[in-house]
Design a protein around this motif. Structure first.
Motif, PDB file in Angstrom:
ATOM      1  N   ASP A  52       0.822  -1.212   0.000  1.00 16.76           N
ATOM      2  CA  ASP A  52       0.000   0.000   0.000  1.00 16.76           C
ATOM      3  C   ASP A  52       0.854   1.259   0.000  1.00 16.76           C
ATOM      4  OD1 ASP A  52      -2.217  -1.511  -0.099  1.00 16.76           O
ATOM      5  OD2 ASP A  52      -2.538  -1.524   2.073  1.00 16.76           O
ATOM      6  N   MET A  53       1.913   1.236  -0.798  1.00 13.50           N
ATOM      7  CA  MET A  53       2.806   2.388  -0.840  1.00 13.50           C
ATOM      8  C   MET A  53       2.695   3.053  -2.211  1.00 13.50           C
ATOM      9  SD  MET A  53       4.439   2.518   1.994  1.00 13.50           S
ATOM     10  CE  MET A  53       5.450   1.203   2.533  1.00 13.50           C
ATOM     11  N   LEU A  54       2.805   4.376  -2.207  1.00 19.44           N
ATOM     12  CA  LEU A  54       2.765   5.118  -3.467  1.00 19.44           C
ATOM     13  C   LEU A  54       4.107   5.785  -3.669  1.00 19.44           C
ATOM     14  CD1 LEU A  54      -0.510   6.949  -2.553  1.00 19.44           C
ATOM     15  CD2 LEU A  54      -0.308   5.141  -4.222  1.00 19.44           C
ATOM     16  N   ASN A  55       4.479   5.972  -4.923  1.00 23.47           N
ATOM     17  CA  ASN A  55       5.766   6.598  -5.207  1.00 23.47           C
ATOM     18  C   ASN A  55       5.527   7.853  -6.047  1.00 23.47           C
ATOM     19  OD1 ASN A  55       8.379   7.228  -6.039  1.00 23.47           O
ATOM     20  ND2 ASN A  55       9.010   5.086  -5.998  1.00 23.47           N
ATOM     21  N   VAL A  56       5.505   9.008  -5.363  1.00 25.58           N
ATOM     22  CA  VAL A  56       5.232  10.271  -6.033  1.00 25.58           C
ATOM     23  C   VAL A  56       6.553  11.016  -6.207  1.00 25.58           C
ATOM     24  CG1 VAL A  56       3.980  12.466  -5.910  1.00 25.58           C
ATOM     25  CG2 VAL A  56       2.936  10.390  -4.990  1.00 25.58           C
ATOM     26  N   SER A  57       6.941  11.251  -7.431  1.00 23.63           N
ATOM     27  CA  SER A  57       8.225  11.909  -7.729  1.00 23.63           C
ATOM     28  C   SER A  57       9.384  11.234  -6.999  1.00 23.63           C
ATOM     29  CB  SER A  57       8.197  13.385  -7.324  1.00 23.63           C
ATOM     30  OG  SER A  57       7.199  14.049  -8.013  1.00 23.63           O
ATOM     31  N   GLY A  58       9.334   9.929  -6.898  1.00 22.57           N
ATOM     32  CA  GLY A  58      10.422   9.227  -6.236  1.00 22.57           C
ATOM     33  C   GLY A  58      10.334   9.241  -4.717  1.00 22.57           C
ATOM     34  N   HIS A  59       9.267   9.810  -4.152  1.00 22.19           N
ATOM     35  CA  HIS A  59       9.111   9.812  -2.698  1.00 22.19           C
ATOM     36  C   HIS A  59       8.032   8.826  -2.302  1.00 22.19           C
ATOM     37  CE1 HIS A  59      11.690  13.154  -2.891  1.00 22.19           C
ATOM     38  NE2 HIS A  59      10.789  14.021  -3.318  1.00 22.19           N
ATOM     39  N   LEU A  60       8.367   7.949  -1.373  1.00 22.16           N
ATOM     40  CA  LEU A  60       7.387   6.955  -0.944  1.00 22.16           C
ATOM     41  C   LEU A  60       6.407   7.558   0.043  1.00 22.16           C
ATOM     42  CD1 LEU A  60       9.003   3.519  -0.145  1.00 22.16           C
ATOM     43  CD2 LEU A  60       7.809   4.270  -2.187  1.00 22.16           C
TER      44      LEU A  60
ATOM     45  N   CYS B 201       0.648   9.864  -9.110  1.00 18.79           N
ATOM     46  CA  CYS B 201       0.105  10.932  -8.281  1.00 18.79           C
ATOM     47  C   CYS B 201      -1.026  10.355  -7.441  1.00 18.79           C
ATOM     48  CB  CYS B 201      -0.361  12.101  -9.141  1.00 18.79           C
ATOM     49  SG  CYS B 201      -1.787  11.717 -10.164  1.00 18.79           S
ATOM     50  N   LEU B 202      -1.507  11.165  -6.486  1.00 19.58           N
ATOM     51  CA  LEU B 202      -2.519  10.672  -5.544  1.00 19.58           C
ATOM     52  C   LEU B 202      -3.930  10.916  -6.070  1.00 19.58           C
ATOM     53  CD1 LEU B 202      -1.179  11.942  -2.096  1.00 19.58           C
ATOM     54  CD2 LEU B 202      -0.781   9.780  -3.239  1.00 19.58           C
ATOM     55  N   TYR B 203      -4.739   9.878  -6.073  1.00 21.33           N
ATOM     56  CA  TYR B 203      -6.146   9.981  -6.439  1.00 21.33           C
ATOM     57  C   TYR B 203      -6.929   9.512  -5.211  1.00 21.33           C
ATOM     58  CZ  TYR B 203     -10.172   9.877  -9.620  1.00 21.33           C
ATOM     59  OH  TYR B 203     -11.365  10.124 -10.251  1.00 21.33           O
ATOM     60  N   CYS B 204      -7.720  10.421  -4.635  1.00 22.14           N
ATOM     61  CA  CYS B 204      -8.366  10.117  -3.346  1.00 22.14           C
ATOM     62  C   CYS B 204      -9.879   9.992  -3.513  1.00 22.14           C
ATOM     63  CB  CYS B 204      -8.101  11.231  -2.341  1.00 22.14           C
ATOM     64  SG  CYS B 204      -6.373  11.676  -2.216  1.00 22.14           S
ATOM     65  N   PHE B 205     -10.430   8.931  -2.986  1.00 20.55           N
ATOM     66  CA  PHE B 205     -11.883   8.766  -2.932  1.00 20.55           C
ATOM     67  C   PHE B 205     -12.333   9.114  -1.519  1.00 20.55           C
ATOM     68  CE2 PHE B 205     -10.446   6.039  -6.304  1.00 20.55           C
ATOM     69  CZ  PHE B 205     -11.433   6.148  -7.282  1.00 20.55           C
TER      70      PHE B 205
ATOM     71  N   ILE C 183       4.657  17.453  -0.735  1.00 21.92           N
ATOM     72  CA  ILE C 183       4.819  16.308  -1.638  1.00 21.92           C
ATOM     73  C   ILE C 183       3.591  15.396  -1.633  1.00 21.92           C
ATOM     74  CG2 ILE C 183       7.333  16.048  -1.797  1.00 21.92           C
ATOM     75  CD1 ILE C 183       7.085  13.979   0.483  1.00 21.92           C
ATOM     76  N   ALA C 184       2.776  15.470  -0.566  1.00 18.98           N
ATOM     77  CA  ALA C 184       1.624  14.570  -0.467  1.00 18.98           C
ATOM     78  C   ALA C 184       0.334  15.208  -0.964  1.00 18.98           C
ATOM     79  CB  ALA C 184       1.464  14.115   0.983  1.00 18.98           C
ATOM     80  N   THR C 185       0.402  16.403  -1.539  1.00 22.09           N
ATOM     81  CA  THR C 185      -0.823  17.074  -1.990  1.00 22.09           C
ATOM     82  C   THR C 185      -1.551  16.229  -3.041  1.00 22.09           C
ATOM     83  OG1 THR C 185       0.340  19.147  -1.704  1.00 22.09           O
ATOM     84  CG2 THR C 185      -1.739  19.246  -2.899  1.00 22.09           C
ATOM     85  N   PRO C 186      -2.837  15.893  -2.803  1.00 21.39           N
ATOM     86  CA  PRO C 186      -3.569  15.067  -3.766  1.00 21.39           C
ATOM     87  C   PRO C 186      -3.766  15.793  -5.093  1.00 21.39           C
ATOM     88  CG  PRO C 186      -4.725  15.136  -1.661  1.00 21.39           C
ATOM     89  CD  PRO C 186      -3.624  16.148  -1.585  1.00 21.39           C
ATOM     90  N   ASP C 187      -3.651  15.079  -6.190  1.00 22.27           N
ATOM     91  CA  ASP C 187      -3.948  15.663  -7.499  1.00 22.27           C
ATOM     92  C   ASP C 187      -5.436  15.617  -7.778  1.00 22.27           C
ATOM     93  OD1 ASP C 187      -1.043  15.169  -7.699  1.00 22.27           O
ATOM     94  OD2 ASP C 187      -1.364  15.926  -9.729  1.00 22.27           O
ATOM     95  N   PHE C 188      -6.096  14.558  -7.307  1.00 23.22           N
ATOM     96  CA  PHE C 188      -7.535  14.417  -7.548  1.00 23.22           C
ATOM     97  C   PHE C 188      -8.242  13.991  -6.270  1.00 23.22           C
ATOM     98  CE2 PHE C 188      -5.399  13.378 -11.500  1.00 23.22           C
ATOM     99  CZ  PHE C 188      -6.069  14.200 -12.403  1.00 23.22           C
TER     100      PHE C 188
END
Ligand code: WTA
Length: 676
Positions: free
Chosen positions: A546-554, A586-590, A618-623
């Motif tokens: 359950d890890m995301l990699n946004v711009s190389g940051h976990l 990027c982060l997509y949040c429901f 760095i954690a700002t959601p895109d959607f």
């Protein structure tokens, strides 16, 4: 190619650990993104091979075999480069990776006494005559700010800082938090801690006050070293204010450098004043090989970050050797890694690895696009950089600004990438346009936990395939397992440790054992998906947890979900990744809102701000998408696979029979267009 295949065949036929059973899906995705040229090999340039540390593939195979068959002799040779106050009494490596046989542990050179700071500074100044050699060219956010720091100057600043920390009561084993941008004081403070045996915990200066506070509390640091402010591009960020907010909840003191700022004279001290009164003599504290060197926090799947602990001797040997071989270091190199020291890449390949080798590096405070989009290339030209190490996200960003960097890049000899899988298109642009088809690209796969590179090409030895991290580094024996712990190819023989592997999670050894060793006794589990192709090359496909990699940051999905549910409107949240052209993911949040709440622009904006404030930009959601209900199994588990597909607008969702209420899916698709 025939001899390459023969050589490969003689390597242990192994792969990388994987945790879930989605192998097929991932393989399909992978084959779709890898273009026809997948099989094309890019060979090392002969002029690089002439004086390289590992000059060809058969040397690599020979050294690799030795590192597995006789690790004692292999690592002893590396250790002989360094100063040991007392020699080791135990073997080079001792370990247990199998929880069914007792506690998990790794030890390197038990009984030896040494000091990291002595080995990376004093040794060069006193024994190597490198006092006048440049350790860092510091380049500020603005091109007008720059300075040069020699090894001799570093040693004196580090000793003075070490004496200040001692005067403040910091002793061996105490923790010091560091919340600084990329300025020389960051390196001084890390090494000052290493010199007196204090354990540094660097917190990336883009994290929020809550994240900083959490890390200070977990490490129980007694001192925080920070700065009043930093310009990142045009934006002034008030780090002292963020620190003050973090410290409201803790008892730590603060210790400052740089501009004007509100002041608590009971608690705060100015760096310059403290340093000017401080002596340049500071005897290093002789530490045990296995004493902790630092803690660095990394995201964990439960949401609470893990304090990854690295120790002195093993980390020294491993960062030294990986830096030397992977960047084929030579004394006249100018090396530049664009990472921030707040992440492991900066710890291992800006601070410790380069300094252990006596290298000259660029230390860059700014960002790639300020004051103009050619800033990276301008710096390469200015300092005649020979080895350049950056992230795929930066490469994709700069690719957008034109095919040709308009600067003289002829000094470059080796290029590197790290942090996330690199797509072949970005690899080829990096190789052809930046490296002008004469610089090998080393795609280095590794983690905070591994301390240094574990899968990587060696520039003069390994024929490259765009997008593949190729083969294991010395001492590392990778294996691909399926969900049941069975080898996907080849035989499983367990896993050798390498000196740089983490030793524990700070104050939570149980979490260390459970996270990395429980599922497959005898193996360290990376959490990444991977495959091996017919030539034995490894291809990392990305995280399978359950890890995301946004711009190389976990980031962990749980961490972002926890921040979203702090909002009074939200009853439940589920976060997934969606591919992004520059950031990789990027982060997509429901979000499911409570009964009386409207899903409107204001709520969306508040939610984005909340995540920013709780974790960092760095954690700002895109959607953010409205989810009247989330797709769950009958036992109530959220089916993230389905959410990922909705986020990507993939209509063919496959088998939905395990869903408690399949109608949820239609509703989510209908809400998709309103995501913001
Ligand atoms: C990912 C960063 C593909 C991977 C050094 C890993 C990569 C996580 C690569 C660790 C690469 C890092 N190719 N994926 N070359 N390098 N990763 O702890 O998912 O911040 O598990 O360490 O980044 O991230 P961490």
């Amino acid at each position: 190619v025939a001899s390459l295949q023969e050589a490969l065949f003689s390597l242990h036929p192994a792969g990388f650990t994987r945790k879930d059973s989605t192998l097929k899906t991932q393989l399909v995705c992978l084959i779709m993104v890898v273009p026809e040229s997948q099989g094309e090999l890019y060979h090392p340039p002969p002029d690089l091979q002439r004086d390289a540390h590992v000059p060809d593939f058969s040397s690599y195979v020979g050294m690799y075999k030795k590192s597995l068959e006789n690790p004692e002799a292999f690592w002893k040779e590396v250790a002989d480069e360094f100063f040991w106050k007392k020699p080791a009494t135990g073997p080079m490596l001792q370990y247990n990776f199998d929880a069914t046989k007792g506690n998990i542990f790794v030890k390197c050179m038990e009984g030896a006494k040494t000091n990291m700071c002595y080995n990376v500074l004093d040794r060069h100044v006193r024994e190597g005559n490198l006092s006048e050699k440049v350790a860092y060219y510091w380049e500020g956010n603005s091109p007008e700010h720059h300075t040069t720091i020699t090894y001799g100057q570093m040693l004196s600043s580090v000793c003075r800082c070490a004496n200040v920390l001692k005067r403040m009561g910091v002793r061996k084993g105490d923790r010091v938090s560091i919340y600084l941008p990329m300025i020389p004081e960051l390196v001084y403070t890390m090494l000052a801690c290493a010199r007196i045996g204090a354990v540094h915990s660097v917190v990336f200066a883009g994290f929020s006050s809550d994240s900083l506070c959490e890390r200070i509390m977990d490490a129980q640091s007694s001192v925080l070293v920070t700065v009043d402010g930093v310009y990142r591009g045009d934006k002034l960020i008030n780090l002292k204010q963020i620190s003050d907010e973090a410290l409201e909840k803790t008892t730590s003191r603060i210790y400052i450098s740089r501009f004007q700022t509100p002041w608590d004279s009971e608690r705060d001290e100015w760096w310059d004043e403290a340093m000017s009164d401080s002596s340049e003599d500071c005897e290093p504290e002789w530490l045990d090989a296995e004493d902790p060197l630092f803690i660095l926090y990394t995201s964990g799947s439960t949401g609470k970050p893990k304090g990854v602990v690295h120790t002195v001797a093993g980390y020294l040997l491993y960062t030294f050797l990986t830096f030397k071989c992977v960047f084929d270091y030579h004394h006249d190199d100018v090396y530049w890694c664009t990472a921030d020291i707040g992440w492991i890449t900066g710890h291992s390949y800006i601070t410790y690895g380069p300094l252990a080798n006596g290298a000259t590096s660029v230390l860059f405070e700014g960002i790639p696009v300020h004051p103009h989009v050619g800033r990276f290339w301008e710096i390469i030209e200015k300092y005649k950089v020979t080895k350049f190490y950056t992230a795929p996200t930066a490469i994709r960003l700069l690719m957008k600004y034109g095919q040709e960097p308009l600067y003289d890049l002829s000094s470059l000899r080796i290029l590197g990438t790290v942090g996330e899988p690199i797509n072949p298109e970005a690899w080829l642009w990096y190789y052809k346009t930046v490296g002008q088809s004469r610089c090998p690209v080393v795609d280095t796969f590794w983690q905070t936990e591994t301390g240094g590179h574990v899968l990587t090409p060696l520039p003069a030895a390994t024929p490259l395939k765009p997008g593949s991290a190729t083969f294991p580094f010395f001492g590392v024996e990778p294996t691909i397992l399926n969900e049941h712990g069975e080898e996907v190819e080849g035989e499983a023989e367990g896993y050798l440790p390498w000196p740089g592997i983490m030793r524990t999670v700070y104050e939570n050894h149980e979490r260390f054992e459970n996270t990395y060793f429980k599922k497959f006794p005898g193996f360290y589990v990376t959490g990444d998906g991977a495959r091996r192709d017919k030539d034995g090359y490894f291809w990392i496909t990305g995280r399978i947890d359950d890890m995301l990699n946004v711009s190389g940051h976990l980031l962990s999905t749980a961490e972002v979900e926890a921040a979203l549910t702090l909002h009074s409107a939200v009853s439940e949240a589920a976060v997934v990744s969606r591919p992004h052209q520059v950031k990789g993911e990027c982060l997509y949040c429901f979000v499911t809102l409570k009964d009386s709440w409207e899903f409107d622009k204001k709520t969306v904006a508040e939610l984005k701000t909340l995540v920013r404030e709780k974790i960092g930009p760095i954690a700002t959601p895109d959607f953010i998408q409205n989810a009247p209900a989330l797709p769950k199994t009958r036992s109530g588990k959220i089916m993230r696979r389905i959410l990922r597909q909705i986020a990507r607008n993939e209509k063919d969702l496959g088998d939905l029979s395990t869903l408690a209420d399949p109608k949820v899916v239609e509703v989510l698709f209908s809400q998709r267009s309103k995501a913001a």
